[in-house]
Write a protein that holds these residues in place. Structure first.
Motif, PDB file in Angstrom:
ATOM      1  N   PRO A   1       0.825  -1.210   0.000  1.00  0.00           N
ATOM      2  CA  PRO A   1       0.000   0.000   0.000  1.00  0.00           C
ATOM      3  C   PRO A   1       0.861   1.263   0.000  1.00  0.00           C
ATOM      4  CG  PRO A   1      -0.782  -1.570   1.617  1.00  0.00           C
ATOM      5  CD  PRO A   1       0.522  -2.089   1.128  1.00  0.00           C
ATOM      6  N   ARG A   2       0.413   2.224  -0.777  1.00  0.00           N
ATOM      7  CA  ARG A   2       1.100   3.510  -0.880  1.00  0.00           C
ATOM      8  C   ARG A   2       0.009   4.565  -1.008  1.00  0.00           C
ATOM      9  NH1 ARG A   2       6.231   4.513  -3.432  1.00  0.00           N
ATOM     10  NH2 ARG A   2       6.236   2.301  -3.975  1.00  0.00           N
ATOM     11  N   GLY A   3       0.138   5.660  -0.275  1.00  0.00           N
ATOM     12  CA  GLY A   3      -0.912   6.654  -0.342  1.00  0.00           C
ATOM     13  C   GLY A   3      -0.609   7.885   0.478  1.00  0.00           C
TER      14      GLY A   3
ATOM     15  N   SER B   1      -2.698  -4.315   2.660  1.00  0.00           N
ATOM     16  CA  SER B   1      -2.149  -5.667   2.798  1.00  0.00           C
ATOM     17  C   SER B   1      -3.092  -6.524   3.626  1.00  0.00           C
ATOM     18  CB  SER B   1      -0.779  -5.606   3.481  1.00  0.00           C
ATOM     19  OG  SER B   1       0.100  -4.776   2.783  1.00  0.00           O
TER      20      SER B   1
ATOM     21  N   ALA C   1       4.258  -2.388   4.169  1.00  0.00           N
ATOM     22  CA  ALA C   1       4.128  -3.753   3.659  1.00  0.00           C
ATOM     23  C   ALA C   1       4.517  -4.757   4.730  1.00  0.00           C
ATOM     24  CB  ALA C   1       5.009  -3.962   2.433  1.00  0.00           C
TER      25      ALA C   1
ATOM     26  N   GLN D   1       4.179   4.496   2.610  1.00  0.00           N
ATOM     27  CA  GLN D   1       4.087   3.167   2.018  1.00  0.00           C
ATOM     28  C   GLN D   1       4.393   2.165   3.128  1.00  0.00           C
ATOM     29  OE1 GLN D   1       7.215   3.968  -0.986  1.00  0.00           O
ATOM     30  NE2 GLN D   1       8.147   2.085  -0.252  1.00  0.00           N
TER      31      GLN D   1
ATOM     32  N   ASN E   1     -11.718  -4.394  -6.234  1.00  0.00           N
ATOM     33  CA  ASN E   1     -10.627  -5.361  -6.091  1.00  0.00           C
ATOM     34  C   ASN E   1     -11.017  -6.536  -5.202  1.00  0.00           C
ATOM     35  OD1 ASN E   1      -8.635  -3.801  -7.580  1.00  0.00           O
ATOM     36  ND2 ASN E   1      -8.706  -2.383  -5.863  1.00  0.00           N
TER      37      ASN E   1
ATOM     38  N   ASP F   1      -5.736   9.359  -0.235  1.00  0.00           N
ATOM     39  CA  ASP F   1      -5.372   8.719  -1.484  1.00  0.00           C
ATOM     40  C   ASP F   1      -4.741   7.363  -1.170  1.00  0.00           C
ATOM     41  OD1 ASP F   1      -4.897   8.533  -4.318  1.00  0.00           O
ATOM     42  OD2 ASP F   1      -2.801   8.967  -3.931  1.00  0.00           O
ATOM     43  N   LEU F   2      -5.108   6.341  -1.939  1.00  0.00           N
ATOM     44  CA  LEU F   2      -4.536   5.003  -1.766  1.00  0.00           C
ATOM     45  C   LEU F   2      -4.349   4.391  -3.147  1.00  0.00           C
ATOM     46  CD1 LEU F   2      -3.671   2.881   0.326  1.00  0.00           C
ATOM     47  CD2 LEU F   2      -6.000   1.953   0.217  1.00  0.00           C
ATOM     48  N   GLU F   3      -3.086   4.076  -3.489  1.00  0.00           N
ATOM     49  CA  GLU F   3      -2.773   3.614  -4.838  1.00  0.00           C
ATOM     50  C   GLU F   3      -2.975   2.113  -5.009  1.00  0.00           C
ATOM     51  OE1 GLU F   3       1.081   4.920  -6.019  1.00  0.00           O
ATOM     52  OE2 GLU F   3       0.685   7.036  -5.527  1.00  0.00           O
ATOM     53  N   SER F   4      -2.954   1.350  -3.927  1.00  0.00           N
ATOM     54  CA  SER F   4      -3.146  -0.082  -4.026  1.00  0.00           C
ATOM     55  C   SER F   4      -3.867  -0.562  -2.780  1.00  0.00           C
ATOM     56  CB  SER F   4      -1.807  -0.801  -4.204  1.00  0.00           C
ATOM     57  OG  SER F   4      -0.920  -0.464  -3.165  1.00  0.00           O
ATOM     58  N   PRO F   5      -4.518  -1.729  -2.843  1.00  0.00           N
ATOM     59  CA  PRO F   5      -5.314  -2.190  -1.699  1.00  0.00           C
ATOM     60  C   PRO F   5      -4.467  -2.441  -0.461  1.00  0.00           C
ATOM     61  CG  PRO F   5      -5.859  -3.437  -3.682  1.00  0.00           C
ATOM     62  CD  PRO F   5      -4.636  -2.636  -3.996  1.00  0.00           C
TER      63      PRO F   5
END
Length: 204
Positions: free
Chosen positions: A2-4, A201, A25, A23, A157, A195-199
């Motif tokens: 996740p990155r945001g 973890s 993980a 970010q 997703n 803002d969140l670029e990916s779901p």
């Protein structure tokens, strides 16, 4: 990974304080979170680097704010070294506490990794060392955490599992809610996910 971006504001009068670009993980040994903070005008404001072991204990913490620095870890409770902006004076501290806390959303995720609460469990008491802005002054606080419920929300997703926690400050009795999905804070006092670029973890 996740990155945001979170926006941080005063939970009482909603004054904007900073934006936190992050970010995070899970890894083979636990979980790591890194971020940089900027003021509402875009100036550098500080940084966070937090690593947890597989049990949720802080094995490395490095915070920077207003030229102050704190390095800490879980040793005999929690131990830290706080350095002033000149870099000349460093003070060591230790407390019989479980973990650190502060304004960064990282600390909320870290506490949930440490406690591993279930909805059927009673509230769990935890002692924390709060590193308070703007000079990262350490202060010991006692809280209780309870997992109120877990809900799955449909997204593009796939289902997103959201945990709702109730946090009580044991010195004042003040309560608030924290909503977390995986390793991302969705909502908490003074914190908004912008803002969140990916779901988020998914922890095993």
């Amino acid at each position: 990974m996740p990155r945001g971006r979170y926006s941080l504001h005063d939970p009482h009068d909603h004054t904007p304080l900073a934006e936190e670009h992050f970010q995070c993980a899970p890894g083979p040994s636990g979980w790591r979170y890194v971020s940089r903070l900027t003021t509402p005008t875009g100036d550098h404001h500080g940084s966070v680097d937090l690593a947890l072991d597989e049990l949720g204990r802080p094995i490395r913490l490095e915070l920077h704010a207003a030229s102050w620095q704190v390095r800490g870890a879980a040793i005999d409770g929690v131990t830290w070294v706080r350095t002033d902006p000149s870099g000349v004076h460093a003070t060591e501290g230790n407390a019989r506490a479980h973990a650190f806390t502060g304004t960064s959303p990282a600390f909320l995720v870290a506490i949930t990794r440490l406690l591993r609460l279930t909805p059927s469990a009673s509230a769990t008491r935890v002692r924390l060392v709060a590193l308070t802005d703007p000079v990262l002054a350490p202060r010991t606080v006692d809280q209780s955490w309870a997992l109120l419920n877990t809900e799955a929300h449909a997204t593009d997703n796939g289902p997103l599992t959201v945990d709702e926690y109730q946090v009580t400050a044991l010195d004042t009795g003040e309560q608030h809610s924290v909503h977390i999905a995986g390793d991302v804070v969705l909502a908490a006092p003074g914190i908004e996910l912008e803002d969140l670029e990916s779901p988020p973890s998914v922890f095993p």
